[in-house]
Write an enzyme that holds these catalytic residues in place. Structure first.
Site, PDB file in Angstrom:
ATOM      1  N   PHE A  25       0.808  -1.220   0.000  1.00 57.60           N
ATOM      2  CA  PHE A  25       0.000   0.000   0.000  1.00 57.60           C
ATOM      3  C   PHE A  25       0.840   1.268   0.000  1.00 57.60           C
ATOM      4  CE2 PHE A  25       0.884  -0.170   4.562  1.00 57.60           C
ATOM      5  CZ  PHE A  25       1.070   1.173   4.850  1.00 57.60           C
ATOM      6  N   LYS A  77      -1.146  -6.887  -9.376  1.00 59.36           N
ATOM      7  CA  LYS A  77      -2.112  -7.004  -8.264  1.00 59.36           C
ATOM      8  C   LYS A  77      -1.665  -6.006  -7.199  1.00 59.36           C
ATOM      9  CE  LYS A  77      -3.055  -8.332  -4.605  1.00 59.36           C
ATOM     10  NZ  LYS A  77      -3.425  -7.371  -3.520  1.00 59.36           N
ATOM     11  N   GLU A  95      -4.932  -3.757  -2.045  1.00 58.24           N
ATOM     12  CA  GLU A  95      -6.383  -3.538  -2.038  1.00 58.24           C
ATOM     13  C   GLU A  95      -6.755  -2.314  -1.190  1.00 58.24           C
ATOM     14  OE1 GLU A  95      -4.566  -5.797  -0.645  1.00 58.24           O
ATOM     15  OE2 GLU A  95      -5.443  -6.694   1.158  1.00 58.24           O
ATOM     16  N   SER A 127       5.422  -7.028   3.147  1.00 57.79           N
ATOM     17  CA  SER A 127       6.026  -7.416   4.425  1.00 57.79           C
ATOM     18  C   SER A 127       6.773  -8.753   4.280  1.00 57.79           C
ATOM     19  CB  SER A 127       4.945  -7.491   5.499  1.00 57.79           C
ATOM     20  OG  SER A 127       3.905  -8.334   5.066  1.00 57.79           O
ATOM     21  N   CYS A 132       9.484   1.903   3.428  1.00 54.93           N
ATOM     22  CA  CYS A 132      10.438   0.821   3.716  1.00 54.93           C
ATOM     23  C   CYS A 132      11.844   1.379   3.814  1.00 54.93           C
ATOM     24  CB  CYS A 132      10.372  -0.240   2.642  1.00 54.93           C
ATOM     25  SG  CYS A 132      10.974   0.359   1.078  1.00 54.93           S
ATOM     26  N   GLU A 168       9.414  -4.393  12.825  1.00 54.60           N
ATOM     27  CA  GLU A 168       9.144  -3.163  12.069  1.00 54.60           C
ATOM     28  C   GLU A 168       7.859  -2.539  12.614  1.00 54.60           C
ATOM     29  OE1 GLU A 168       7.775  -3.831   8.003  1.00 54.60           O
ATOM     30  OE2 GLU A 168       8.907  -2.090   7.343  1.00 54.60           O
TER      31      GLU A 168
HETATM   32  P1  NAD Z   1       1.575  -6.642   2.919  1.00 56.23           P
HETATM   33  O1  NAD Z   1       2.615  -7.693   2.953  1.00 56.23           O
HETATM   34  O2  NAD Z   1       0.467  -6.694   3.906  1.00 56.23           O
HETATM   35  O3  NAD Z   1       0.859  -6.613   1.480  1.00 56.23           O
HETATM   36  C1  NAD Z   1       1.603  -6.622   0.287  1.00 56.23           C
HETATM   37  C2  NAD Z   1       0.808  -7.340  -0.792  1.00 56.23           C
HETATM   38  O4  NAD Z   1       0.607  -8.705  -0.383  1.00 56.23           O
HETATM   39  C3  NAD Z   1      -0.574  -6.741  -1.030  1.00 56.23           C
HETATM   40  O5  NAD Z   1      -0.827  -6.706  -2.411  1.00 56.23           O
HETATM   41  C4  NAD Z   1      -1.509  -7.698  -0.302  1.00 56.23           C
HETATM   42  O6  NAD Z   1      -2.772  -7.797  -0.904  1.00 56.23           O
HETATM   43  C5  NAD Z   1      -0.775  -9.023  -0.371  1.00 56.23           C
HETATM   44  N1  NAD Z   1      -1.056  -9.879   0.796  1.00 56.23           N
HETATM   45  C6  NAD Z   1      -1.308  -9.466   2.060  1.00 56.23           C
HETATM   46  N2  NAD Z   1      -1.509 -10.526   2.864  1.00 56.23           N
HETATM   47  C7  NAD Z   1      -1.378 -11.629   2.102  1.00 56.23           C
HETATM   48  C8  NAD Z   1      -1.470 -13.033   2.367  1.00 56.23           C
HETATM   49  N3  NAD Z   1      -1.735 -13.502   3.582  1.00 56.23           N
HETATM   50  N4  NAD Z   1      -1.260 -13.885   1.345  1.00 56.23           N
HETATM   51  C9  NAD Z   1      -0.992 -13.439   0.119  1.00 56.23           C
HETATM   52  N5  NAD Z   1      -0.897 -12.106  -0.187  1.00 56.23           N
HETATM   53  C10 NAD Z   1      -1.083 -11.218   0.789  1.00 56.23           C
HETATM   54  O7  NAD Z   1       2.348  -5.243   2.990  1.00 56.23           O
HETATM   55  P2  NAD Z   1       1.723  -3.784   3.132  1.00 56.23           P
HETATM   56  O8  NAD Z   1       1.202  -3.606   4.512  1.00 56.23           O
HETATM   57  O9  NAD Z   1       0.851  -3.477   1.987  1.00 56.23           O
HETATM   58  O10 NAD Z   1       3.041  -2.896   2.944  1.00 56.23           O
HETATM   59  C11 NAD Z   1       3.918  -2.571   3.979  1.00 56.23           C
HETATM   60  C12 NAD Z   1       5.099  -3.508   4.033  1.00 56.23           C
HETATM   61  O11 NAD Z   1       5.800  -3.496   2.783  1.00 56.23           O
HETATM   62  C13 NAD Z   1       6.129  -3.109   5.063  1.00 56.23           C
HETATM   63  O12 NAD Z   1       6.607  -4.259   5.700  1.00 56.23           O
HETATM   64  C14 NAD Z   1       7.220  -2.451   4.243  1.00 56.23           C
HETATM   65  O13 NAD Z   1       8.498  -2.458   4.828  1.00 56.23           O
HETATM   66  C15 NAD Z   1       7.191  -3.286   3.021  1.00 56.23           C
HETATM   67  N6  NAD Z   1       7.796  -2.622   1.898  1.00 56.23           N
HETATM   68  C16 NAD Z   1       9.016  -3.075   1.471  1.00 56.23           C
HETATM   69  C17 NAD Z   1       9.645  -2.452   0.434  1.00 56.23           C
HETATM   70  C18 NAD Z   1      10.979  -2.949  -0.063  1.00 56.23           C
HETATM   71  O14 NAD Z   1      11.352  -2.606  -1.160  1.00 56.23           O
HETATM   72  N7  NAD Z   1      11.713  -3.737   0.696  1.00 56.23           N
HETATM   73  C19 NAD Z   1       9.043  -1.350  -0.194  1.00 56.23           C
HETATM   74  C20 NAD Z   1       7.799  -0.921   0.259  1.00 56.23           C
HETATM   75  C21 NAD Z   1       7.184  -1.565   1.311  1.00 56.23           C
END
Ligand code: NAD
Length: 498
Positions: free
Chosen positions: A149, A173, A176, A226, A281, A383
């Site tokens: 997000f 994708k 959401e 994450s 991040c 985090e």
């Molecule tokens: P998230 O992991 O909750 O979601 C990321 C994606 O995974 C979304 O599209 C979501 O729909 C999907 N997803 C969520 N739960 C899932 C599940 N159980 N099974 C399959 N798919 C699932 O992350 P977020 O809260 O949207 O974003 C924040 C996180 O992203 C933080 O941990 C941040 O550090 C990380 N991030 C990392 C970078 C990097 O380059 N290392 C960059 C930006 C954000």
């Protein structure tokens, strides 16, 4: 209520699942839209559209593909204001920061405009008698991107920009929680002359992601989010024979040496810790001061700056940061603040209970500062992803290098110093993927490459730059012989170039 649909084969597409998610406005806490969730059938529809578009797009010469990218870049620039407002309304970051989010993605599109050069192969004339060797980088086919997000423009553009420029077709994708900007970008791609089916957008949660992992016609998955989900996608995708790069969470440290320019370091750390409500991040949520004098002085200076911070709605031009993404996330960050206090860190400034007049239901958290945070604490190990800065105290540079080096995450790190020798030693020794020297948020420029180490990234290839081109292409190497003169006899030993 506005309904956000999938975007498949150049047009809006309804879903078969009957499931939908709620999109909130984090400034007010009110629902503003509904997003249709794709089921496996809908993912397949998007993949079939990408599969049908692939042969034509892959055969389009690279200069023509680049021209579409040039048009795409111009259209994103023309629509910058509209995109930034849409982004802020769903994410909550302030407008200037949304423009930065779009701009950093745009820079990857600029890199992608140079794809004829970046995708060129290699050639060796005369590798043997009458023998020439050349290699080419061919696209993989249908690739998928799953994004978080916190950068709803930049991260989709990191992925689809390079993948599509290389001749692949793409199924995105996005999160959401803020799905509108990615759809708008896909519409602009069509306007730019991109053929239908080359860039598709599907929405959803685990069901959609699992269908992507399982789909036999998806050749590669790029994920950012994450760490636990990154690991899950890496394991599932690679088990299904796909190429996967999966970027995860972070806990970036900013080391302040006793000789640093404290004024500048304070400004840099405040911006990097609290900007975008700490939901980056590459945010800097941990400051490690080397020596008591640096720690005490920096703490005082940080407190002065924190008092001046303006937290406001995302359209307030004077606000430095806005709300966090959701009520659930707000509660999670506030819980971490409680835990931090319980586990013995000194809570110097508590941002819980912050209320913005007229926006009492918005997901706002005031700037929070902890001092005397210790390595074993849960709030240090994990985090937090909110406007919470933690001060740690080290005696020496070695001790300071050890903290980020031993942490489970290894995304970014920064050192603030006037000493070139210390900076050089730090950059060489620290066990982290991206390093800033007097640069608080060292996100590499688009033609370099983005990627962390340890639990911040699973897989071997980074995002964008030449690493991105490598990820989205496979190398074919041709050894050609056009001999002169007499034929040779069969040989039963491995050919060598004697
Ligand atoms: P998230 O992991 O909750 O979601 C990321 C994606 O995974 C979304 O599209 C979501 O729909 C999907 N997803 C969520 N739960 C899932 C599940 N159980 N099974 C399959 N798919 C699932 O992350 P977020 O809260 O949207 O974003 C924040 C996180 O992203 C933080 O941990 C941040 O550090 C990380 N991030 C990392 C970078 C990097 O380059 N290392 C960059 C930006 C954000």
């Amino acid at each position: 209520m506005r309904a956000i649909q999938n975007f498949i084969n150049g047009a809006s597409a309804s879903v078969s699942s009957g499931r939908a998610g709620v999109v909130f406005n984090p400034n007010t806490g009110a629902q503003q839209a509904e997003v249709a969730f794709a089921a496996a059938k809908d993912i397949d529809k998007a993949v079939q559209s990408a599969l049908a578009a692939f042969p034509g797009w892959a055969a389009t010469n690279p200069q023509r593909r680049a021209r579409v990218m040039f048009n795409f870049k111009a259209l994103i620039e023309q629509n910058m204001d509209e995109l930034a407002h849409l982004l802020s309304s769903e994410h909550g970051k302030v407008i200037a920061d949304s423009k930065g989010d779009i701009q950093r993605g745009l820079e990857v599109i600029e890199f992608a405009c140079g794809i004829p050069h970046a995708q060129k192969g290699e050639y060796t004339e005369g590798a043997g008698p009458g023998i020439d060797v050349y290699s080419m980088r061919q696209p993989l086919g249908v690739c998928a991107g799953i994004t978080p997000f916190n950068f709803p423009a930049m991260i989709p553009l990191w992925m689809c920009g390079v993948a599509i420029a290389c001749g692949n077709t793409f199924v995105l994708k996005p999160s959401e929680k803020d799905p509108s900007v990615p759809v708008r970008l896909a519409e602009l791609f069509i306007e730019a002359g991109g053929p239908p089916g080359v860039l598709n957008v599907v929405h959803g949660d685990k069901e959609a992601v699992d269908a992507i992992i399982a789909h036999p016609d998806i050749k590669a998955i790029s994920f950012v989010g994450s760490s636990d989900i990154a690991q899950y996608i890496y394991a599932g995708g690679t088990a299904n024979g796909k190429r996967v790069q999966a970027m995860g969470g972070a806990k970036n440290h900013g080391i302040v040496m006793p000789d640093a320019d404290f004024d500048q370091a304070t400004k840099d750390i405040i911006g990097a810790a609290y900007g975008s409500a700490g939901e980056r991040c590459m945010a800097l949520p941990v400051m490690v001061a080397v020596g008591k004098k640096a720690a005490d002085e920096m703490r005082e200076r940080l407190l002065v700056e924190i008092e001046k911070l303006k937290v406001g709605i995302s359209t307030d031009p004077e606000a430095q940061y806005g709300p966090v993404i959701s009520a659930v996330h707000k509660a999670k960050v506030e819980d971490y603040i409680r835990i931090g206090k319980d586990e013995g860190a000194e809570l110097v400034r508590d941002g819980r209970g912050f209320k913005l007049q007229g926006y009492e239901n918005g997901y706002f958290i005031g700037p929070t500062l902890f001092d005397n945070v210790k390595p074993g604490m849960k709030t240090y190990v994990e985090e937090i992803f909110g406007p919470v800065l933690q001060i740690m105290r080290a005696e020496t540079l070695e001790e300071a290098i050890a903290l980020p080096s031993q942490h489970q995450y290894g995304n970014g790190v920064a050192i603030f110093t006037r000493n070139g020798r210390a900076a050089r030693e730090f950059a060489a020794k620290v066990n982290v993927g991206m390093v800033g020297i007097n640069v608080p948020i060292p996100v590499p420029v688009a033609y370099h490459t983005f990627g962390g180490w340890k639990r911040s990234a699973f897989g071997d290839t980074n995002q964008h730059g030449m690493e991105g081109v490598k990820f989205y292409t496979k190398v074919k190497t041709v050894t050609a012989r056009w001999p002169e003169g007499a034929q040779e006899d069969s040989s039963f030993v491995i050919p060598t170039m004697q």
